[in-house]
Design a protein around this motif. Structure first.
Motif: not given
Length: 408
Positions: A231-233, A165-166, A25-26, A216-218
């Protein structure tokens, strides 16, 4: 058999490259965990600054448009839909520079203002995130402070993004950054959700909702590829704390450029150096001349000198300064150059000049050649007419002489 062997080898290779997939989740936010403290009670700008510092937090400055949009959206979600809130920027009287109220340093923010003579402070209009202006610092509005705590993050070189997602709420853009800079810049960018470096390109996914709470879901997979950097925040970086209190704060603001009670004036001495002087004149009517000195970028330690001068003395001093600083414009090199022709020794310049001269001379020759025949004919006619006129005069003279002889 050959095809089956290739298929088995391909499946084995893919399994070797890809370990497994998992969800992440980001969100958006600053490089640090940030908490906004929104005070509903109205105070002057000076009291608001003291209130923030007394709680061990800082006065929010809202320098970027993105920060203002996210903050106002967050405040709207918690019930405040309109009105003004103070932010930590101040413009001293008789200055055009804006200063950070937290440390008295110069602010990079530029804003147009109409009142040059008074000290004014910056406020945000909650009904319009793009609207911010200056007002009298003694007006009373709510205000915003903030505090932050560090976040330990890493840029993963073995993560590959499979699905987001999103993604419709993301704006993709490519930046010319190195592998090391790609994730670092994204972590410092408020609305950056993730960055992905591959093949010398850094792709940013930035949020378009202006909502601190967006998620956002990766779907991520591990890989052995080492020429990428992902990099995912992490989400939930920004929090809000609505405060209702009736505490009264004293004005402890002291950056050295409060010009309500102080004056700085300078005079020129014979050495050519400008130094502060103090003059006190007792007159029936005196006028206080006020001027603020600029605060240094890191700290504010401007000097202040009290001067009470009459208007007449001030005008005389101004006239002396004007005479001292005025120079004759005819002594300037720019004036002398305007009266002199500059020599151009380039061959191309000489060639163009010669060509232009030939054209002018050629035009004169053509005009003269077209009229030379008519000019020649006119000259001949005049010459003939002149000779004919002389012959007739001589003939008349001879006839008159013969008549005179006959009569005798």
């Amino acid at each position: 058999m050959m095809k089956e062997g290739i298929i088995i080898l391909s499946v084995a290779f893919n399994c070797f490259i890809c370990y497994h997939s998992y969800n992440i989740t980001a969100g958006v936010g600053y490089k640090t965990n940030t908490t906004f403290h929104v005070y509903n009670n109205s105070m002057t700008w000076y009291e608001a600054l003291t209130g923030c510092h007394s709680k061990g937090v800082r006065f929010f400055r809202a320098l970027s448009e993105i920060s203002r949009k996210y903050l106002i959206y967050l405040i709207h979600k918690h019930g405040m839909q309109s009105g003004r809130i103070w932010v930590g920027i101040i413009k001293p009287s008789f200055q055009t520079t804006l200063y950070n109220g937290n440390d008295c340093g110069n602010s990079s923010k530029k804003i147009e203002f109409t009142d040059y003579n008074s000290t004014q402070c910056l406020y945000l209009d909650l009904s319009d995130p793009e609207s911010f202006d200056l007002a009298d610092c003694h007006m009373k509005y709510p205000f915003v402070c903030f505090s932050k705590t560090p976040i330990i993050e890493t840029i993963n070189t073995t993560m590959h993004i499979q699905e987001i997602d999103g993604v419709s709420n993301l704006i993709m853009n490519v930046r010319n950054l190195t592998k090391d800079e790609c994730g670092l810049v994204c972590s410092k960018t408020l609305n950056c959700v993730y960055s992905f470096f591959d093949e010398n390109n850094c792709t940013f996914g930035t949020d378009a909702t202006s909502d601190f709470d967006v998620e956002y879901r990766f779907i991520i997979s591990s890989t052995f590829t080492t020429d990428i950097a992902t990099y995912i925040k992490s989400p939930n970086r920004v929090h809000i704390n609505i405060i209702d209190e009736d505490t009264a704060y004293n004005n402890t603001f002291d950056c050295g450029f409060d010009s309500t009670n102080h004056t700085t004036f300078t005079t020129a001495k014979s050495t050519g150096e400008f130094q502060s002087t103090q003059q006190t004149l007792t007159t029936e009517q005196s006028t206080t001349l006020m001027e603020c000195e600029s605060c240094p970028e890191e700290e504010c330690n401007a000097t202040r000198v009290v001067s009470n001068m009459t208007i007449k003395d001030a005008l005389n001093l101004a006239e002396e300064l004007r005479k001292t600083l005025t120079i004759d414009k005819t002594s300037l090199s720019s004036y002398r150059r305007s009266l002199e022709c500059a020599d151009d020794s380039r061959p191309s310049s000489k060639a163009f000049g010669s060509f232009a001269l030939c054209i002018l001379v050629g035009l004169l020759v053509i005009f003269f050649a077209l009229d030379i025949t008519s000019l020649w004919q006119n000259c001949r006619l005049k010459h003939v007419a002149k000779r004919t006129g002389k012959g007739e005069i001589n003939l008349m003279t001879n006839k008159n002489a013969d008549l005179g002889k006959i009569q005798i």
